[in-house]
Design an enzyme around this catalytic site. Structure first.
Site, PDB file in Angstrom:
ATOM      1  N   LYS A   1     -59.027  53.188-105.442  1.00 47.27           N
ATOM      2  CA  LYS A   1     -58.223  53.735-104.191  1.00 47.27           C
ATOM      3  C   LYS A   1     -59.415  54.527-103.488  1.00 47.27           C
ATOM      4  CE  LYS A   1     -56.196  57.229-103.064  1.00 47.27           C
ATOM      5  NZ  LYS A   1     -56.639  57.297-101.781  1.00 47.27           N
TER       6      LYS A   1
ATOM      7  N   GLU B   1     -64.720  64.177-112.178  1.00 50.63           N
ATOM      8  CA  GLU B   1     -65.933  65.349-111.646  1.00 50.63           C
ATOM      9  C   GLU B   1     -65.445  65.995-110.568  1.00 50.63           C
ATOM     10  OE1 GLU B   1     -68.033  66.134-109.261  1.00 50.63           O
ATOM     11  OE2 GLU B   1     -69.373  64.545-108.813  1.00 50.63           O
TER      12      GLU B   1
ATOM     13  N   CYS C   1     -69.860  68.531-103.557  1.00 57.95           N
ATOM     14  CA  CYS C   1     -69.614  69.187-104.959  1.00 57.95           C
ATOM     15  C   CYS C   1     -70.284  70.221-105.620  1.00 57.95           C
ATOM     16  CB  CYS C   1     -68.823  68.387-105.872  1.00 57.95           C
ATOM     17  SG  CYS C   1     -69.926  66.810-106.207  1.00 57.95           S
TER      18      CYS C   1
ATOM     19  N   GLU D   1     -63.919  77.164-103.554  1.00 59.61           N
ATOM     20  CA  GLU D   1     -64.743  76.137-103.015  1.00 59.61           C
ATOM     21  C   GLU D   1     -64.432  75.946-101.615  1.00 59.61           C
ATOM     22  OE1 GLU D   1     -64.163  72.169-104.632  1.00 59.61           O
ATOM     23  OE2 GLU D   1     -66.462  71.929-104.358  1.00 59.61           O
TER      24      GLU D   1
HETATM   25  P1  ADP Z   1     -59.330  66.541-100.591  1.00 66.06           P
HETATM   26  O1  ADP Z   1     -58.219  67.456-100.694  1.00 66.06           O
HETATM   27  O2  ADP Z   1     -60.677  67.219-100.295  1.00 66.06           O
HETATM   28  O3  ADP Z   1     -59.168  65.260 -99.648  1.00 66.06           O
HETATM   29  P2  ADP Z   1     -58.564  65.318-103.140  1.00 66.06           P
HETATM   30  O4  ADP Z   1     -59.246  65.751-104.296  1.00 66.06           O
HETATM   31  O5  ADP Z   1     -57.187  65.431-102.519  1.00 66.06           O
HETATM   32  O6  ADP Z   1     -59.618  65.872-102.014  1.00 66.06           O
HETATM   33  O7  ADP Z   1     -59.004  63.598-102.858  1.00 66.06           O
HETATM   34  C1  ADP Z   1     -59.746  62.993-103.634  1.00 66.06           C
HETATM   35  C2  ADP Z   1     -58.983  61.620-103.722  1.00 66.06           C
HETATM   36  O8  ADP Z   1     -57.817  61.872-104.557  1.00 66.06           O
HETATM   37  C3  ADP Z   1     -58.593  60.853-102.526  1.00 66.06           C
HETATM   38  O9  ADP Z   1     -58.799  59.291-102.802  1.00 66.06           O
HETATM   39  C4  ADP Z   1     -57.145  61.281-102.627  1.00 66.06           C
HETATM   40  O10 ADP Z   1     -56.263  60.013-101.787  1.00 66.06           O
HETATM   41  C5  ADP Z   1     -56.936  61.379-103.944  1.00 66.06           C
HETATM   42  N1  ADP Z   1     -55.443  62.006-104.542  1.00 66.06           N
HETATM   43  C6  ADP Z   1     -55.021  62.957-103.984  1.00 66.06           C
HETATM   44  N2  ADP Z   1     -54.071  63.194-104.368  1.00 66.06           N
HETATM   45  C7  ADP Z   1     -53.815  62.435-105.478  1.00 66.06           C
HETATM   46  C8  ADP Z   1     -52.821  62.453-106.464  1.00 66.06           C
HETATM   47  N3  ADP Z   1     -51.692  63.052-106.515  1.00 66.06           N
HETATM   48  N4  ADP Z   1     -52.944  61.472-107.412  1.00 66.06           N
HETATM   49  C9  ADP Z   1     -54.096  60.418-107.367  1.00 66.06           C
HETATM   50  N5  ADP Z   1     -54.937  60.424-106.436  1.00 66.06           N
HETATM   51  C10 ADP Z   1     -54.759  61.630-105.639  1.00 66.06           C
END
Ligand code: ADP
Length: 495
Positions: free
Chosen positions: A190, A265, A299, A397
């Site tokens: 995803k 990570e 990161c 961050e």
């Molecule tokens: P940012 O907020 O900087 O976009 P995230 O950690 O939210 O960073 O996003 C990294 C990845 O995690 C993306 O692919 C996002 O769609 C996914 N993501 C965000 N929320 C969830 C969740 N609750 N469960 C699984 N994946 C998630």
């Protein structure tokens, strides 16, 4: 405010560029028919619409990955044949380097020269590197009671969900998919909703390389919906995630009922320490690279710069001088070192932190807000001086080109402050004193320590975090601790 005219959209239009979901070897629309827009952050224009995975699609992808794992040819394939497919994926990435680089830059805002020379070749290298491990993932024979023969087998974990961020879209996807496939797993990727395009190309490339159907499924969609469903899905055995620690916590909660194996990570607030005996010119180059590369959307960005108080003035001057090389500009220009940040949301977050830094009493010596443009999400290099390590500016961050300079008096003080953070992804130090360098490397609580350099990587070197920066390592043999199961076999020898 200058007006910037990023080059008009010249998207490659061949079969590599896909907008649908890849499930069980077929490109298909979302079952709900839903799509979402992906934007070019340099122009705020829509690039295209992409199918948005919902519950039914995640279920279909998980079922396909399970079927491919249990009954498909991939996990049982001869090492040599699996090697050839991964090697072919690597070659096809390189063969399509130019169009992948263009797409990556359009989707993420990063400079085209970075996409061309870093992201895309490094993604190809990941497949080449992990292909090399396929016939080396061996078990052991163990010296037990002579009446028994005992050995171990390294087996694939099963169905892996890879959830990736938007800062290195193809590269981070490759860093997860390549070892997962090398070990014989099947994968559901995803990609981040902001940058799904190169991941979709990778799906086509993998099929062109002969990867059997269902082994790699790609389901663009939103984190709290598609991502969360994937994490909860009973057919998923392990989740590898790169992103924010808050999302990591959410994933951990959702993965708990299934006791799924996790690799995380997460974020960082990395310390970069400049001792007075360092080669200051070299240190200033790396300090800028450490925080301004990829618009600071890294990161392991060196966002906390600790400078010996005796060289504070000299070093600030050097930094200001070198920051001039990092003016934001058209990401498609080969001269641009700093592109656009990925989204309006990300830009607003960076601007909020610059305001907060001023409010907290730090001294703004370079204000990136002056580099904003009337169109596109641009902010320039930003440097604060007289920052205290306890300020939010120094603890949270930002994920943007914002540097906090903190001065220190001695070795013990700086080592203590460098470790005063919830994170522990990476740290760096600059000194000509080899003993001091290694003493500091031992004391720093972080997964990587760079000495007299910043941000060097190799697929063979483990990378990952201490503390809230995650756990597990990507790189080298240790990567397979996540992607494989260890089975012990006992045989009774009758005579
Ligand atoms: P940012 O907020 O900087 O976009 P995230 O950690 O939210 O960073 O996003 C990294 C990845 O995690 C993306 O692919 C996002 O769609 C996914 N993501 C965000 N929320 C969830 C969740 N609750 N469960 C699984 N994946 C998630």
């Amino acid at each position: 405010m200058k007006t910037l005219k990023p080059r008009t959209l010249e998207l490659p239009t061949d079969r590599l560029v896909r907008h649908k979901l890849l499930i069980d070897g077929k490109w298909m629309p979302a079952q709900s028919g839903r799509k979402f827009k992906t934007l070019n952050p340099a122009t705020e224009e829509m690039i295209c619409e992409v199918a948005e995975a919902g519950e039914a699609d995640i279920h279909a992808a998980a079922s396909a990955a399970r079927k491919a794992f249990e009954t498909g040819p991939w996990p049982k394939m001869k090492a040599r044949d699996r090697f050839k497919i991964l090697k072919k994926i690597s070659e096809l990435i390189l063969h399509n380097k130019e169009r992948l680089a263009t797409l990556e830059t359009f989707d993420s805002g990063k400079p085209i020269e970075s996409s061309r020379h870093i992201d895309i070749p490094a993604a190809a290298e990941a497949f080449e590197y992990y292909a090399g491990w396929i016939d080396k993932l061996s078990g052991e024979t163990l010296p037990v009671d002579p009446a028994y023969f005992s050995y171990t087998l390294r087996e694939p974990l099963g169905v892996i969900a890879a959830i990736t961020p938007w800062n290195f879209p193809l590269l981070i996807a490759a860093q997860k998919i390549a070892p997962a496939l090398a070990a014989g797993n099947t994968v559901i990727l995803k990609p981040a909703e902001q940058t799904p395009l190169t991941a979709l190309c990778l799906g086509q490339i993998a099929m062109d390389a002969g990867l059997p159907e269902g082994v790699l499924n790609i389901v663009p969609g939103f984190g709290p919906v598609a991502g969360a469903m994937l994490v909860r899905h009973p057919e998923v055995d392990g989740i590898t995630f790169t992103g924010e620690y808050l999302t990591g916590q959410e994933i951990m909660k959702n993965a708990a009922p299934g006791l799924k194996r996790l690799h995380f990570e997460l974020g960082g607030k990395s310390a970069n320490i400049i001792f007075e005996d360092a080669d200051l010119d070299q240190a200033a180059d790396f300090a800028c690279d450490g925080i301004f590369f990829n618009q600071g959307e890294v990161c392991c960005a060196g966002s906390r710069l600790f400078v010996d108080q005796k060289i504070k003035k000299t070093f600030s001057k050097l930094l200001l001088e070198k920051s001039k090389n990092w003016q934001p500009g058209d990401p498609m220009s080969t001269k641009t070192e700093m592109g656009a940040v990925v989204s309006r949301e990300q830009l607003d977050k960076i601007l909020r932190y610059i305001k907060l830094g001023e409010k907290e009493g730090a001294q703004l010596i370079l204000d990136g807000r002056k580099q904003s443009k009337s169109k596109g999400y641009f902010v320039g290099p930003t440097i604060f001086e007289s920052v205290s390590n306890t300020m939010k500016l120094a603890q949270e961050e930002i994920f943007g080109p914002v540097l906090s300079q903190i001065s220190f008096a001695d070795f013990d003080q700086v080592l203590q402050q460098a470790n005063q953070t919830i994170y522990g992804l990476s740290a760096a130090l600059f000194t000509r004193d080899i003993e001091k360098a290694h003493r500091a490397a031992r004391l720093l609580k972080s997964g990587t320590v760079w000495i007299n350099c910043y941000g060097t990587f190799h697929h063979g070197v483990p990378f990952g975090g201490y503390k809230m920066s995650g756990y597990g390592r990507e790189g080298g043999l240790h990567t397979f601790d996540f992607y494989t199961q260890m089975k012990s076999v006992w045989l009774h020898l009758n005579s």
